[in-house]
Design a protein around this motif. Structure first.
Motif, mmCIF file in Angstrom:
data_model
loop_
_atom_site.group_PDB
_atom_site.id
_atom_site.type_symbol
_atom_site.label_atom_id
_atom_site.label_comp_id
_atom_site.label_asym_id
_atom_site.label_seq_id
_atom_site.Cartn_x
_atom_site.Cartn_y
_atom_site.Cartn_z
ATOM 1 N N ASP A 148 40.738 35.488 49.470
ATOM 2 C CA ASP A 148 40.891 34.697 48.324
ATOM 3 C C ASP A 148 42.159 34.071 48.240
ATOM 4 N N PRO A 149 42.217 32.653 47.893
ATOM 5 C CA PRO A 149 43.735 32.017 47.764
ATOM 6 C C PRO A 149 44.244 32.145 46.427
ATOM 7 N N LEU A 181 48.867 41.174 36.848
ATOM 8 C CA LEU A 181 48.254 39.816 37.323
ATOM 9 C C LEU A 181 46.825 40.324 38.493
ATOM 10 N N MET A 182 46.953 41.742 38.905
ATOM 11 C CA MET A 182 45.953 42.198 39.538
ATOM 12 C C MET A 182 44.516 42.506 38.538
ATOM 13 N N ASN A 183 45.222 43.090 37.560
ATOM 14 C CA ASN A 183 44.249 43.628 36.359
ATOM 15 C C ASN A 183 43.316 42.490 36.064
ATOM 16 N N ALA A 184 44.243 41.249 35.739
ATOM 17 C CA ALA A 184 43.777 40.087 35.240
ATOM 18 C C ALA A 184 42.765 39.307 36.309
ATOM 19 N N TYR A 185 43.128 39.391 37.450
ATOM 20 C CA TYR A 185 42.359 38.892 38.593
ATOM 21 C C TYR A 185 41.055 39.633 38.738
ATOM 22 N N ASN A 186 41.141 41.036 38.882
ATOM 23 C CA ASN A 186 39.762 41.650 38.924
ATOM 24 C C ASN A 186 38.806 41.471 37.504
ATOM 25 N N LYS A 187 39.498 41.589 36.631
ATOM 26 C CA LYS A 187 38.521 41.190 35.497
ATOM 27 C C LYS A 187 38.013 40.036 35.480
ATOM 28 N N LYS A 188 38.838 39.016 36.104
ATOM 29 C CA LYS A 188 38.065 37.490 36.118
ATOM 30 C C LYS A 188 37.060 37.593 37.296
#
Length: 147
Positions: free
Chosen positions: A36-37, A104-111
């Motif tokens: 995923d880019p 950032l990863m937490n936000a990415y995973n939630k998204k």
């Protein structure tokens, strides 16, 4: 002599098999390697934070050097020669970047998790609305037929 030929033939067969296996593995790896880019990049370690500064200094002192490996080796030697107290600023920067990365990863995973849930809910609501509309229309037609 006959034994030598069979050994040579088996080696050829083994090499052919090895090539086929390698090709199959490469195909699987490429398919599974879709990335995923939008995913955040992993943070650099303390050594790589050190390398950012070291590369600049090294290029100033050795402008004619074009070899990446020479710079890497020189940086590795310098890093090993540094004491723990000299490495502290680089370690602190690396830890800060790691914390930012985790956010950032937490936000990415939630998204990612939220995006798929939203799509399912919206699909369900659409189908429920369509089912209700069809039931209403079907019911009204039956009422008209009865009249």
């Amino acid at each position: 002599m006959k034994g030598d030929k069979s050994k040579a033939e088996s080696k050829k067969a083994d090499s052919k098999l090895a090539v086929k296996k390698g090709a199959a593995k490469g195909g699987k790896k490429a398919a599974a390697g879709a990335k995923d880019p939008n995913k955040p990049k992993r943070p650099p370690s303390a050594f790589f934070v050190f390398m950012e500064d070291f590369r600049k200094e090294y290029k100033e002192k050795h402008p004619k050097n074009k070899s990446v490996s020479v710079v890497g080796k020189a940086a590795g030697e310098k890093w090993k020669s540094l004491s723990d107290s000299e490495k502290v600023p680089f370690v602190e920067v690396a830890e800060k970047r790691k914390k930012d990365y985790e956010k950032l990863m937490n936000a990415y995973n939630k998204k990612l998790a939220g995006g798929s849930a939203d799509e399912e809910e919206s699909d369900k609501s659409k189908s429920e609305v369509n089912d209700e509309d069809e039931d209403d229309e079907g019911g009204s037609e039956e009422d008209e037929d009865d009249d």
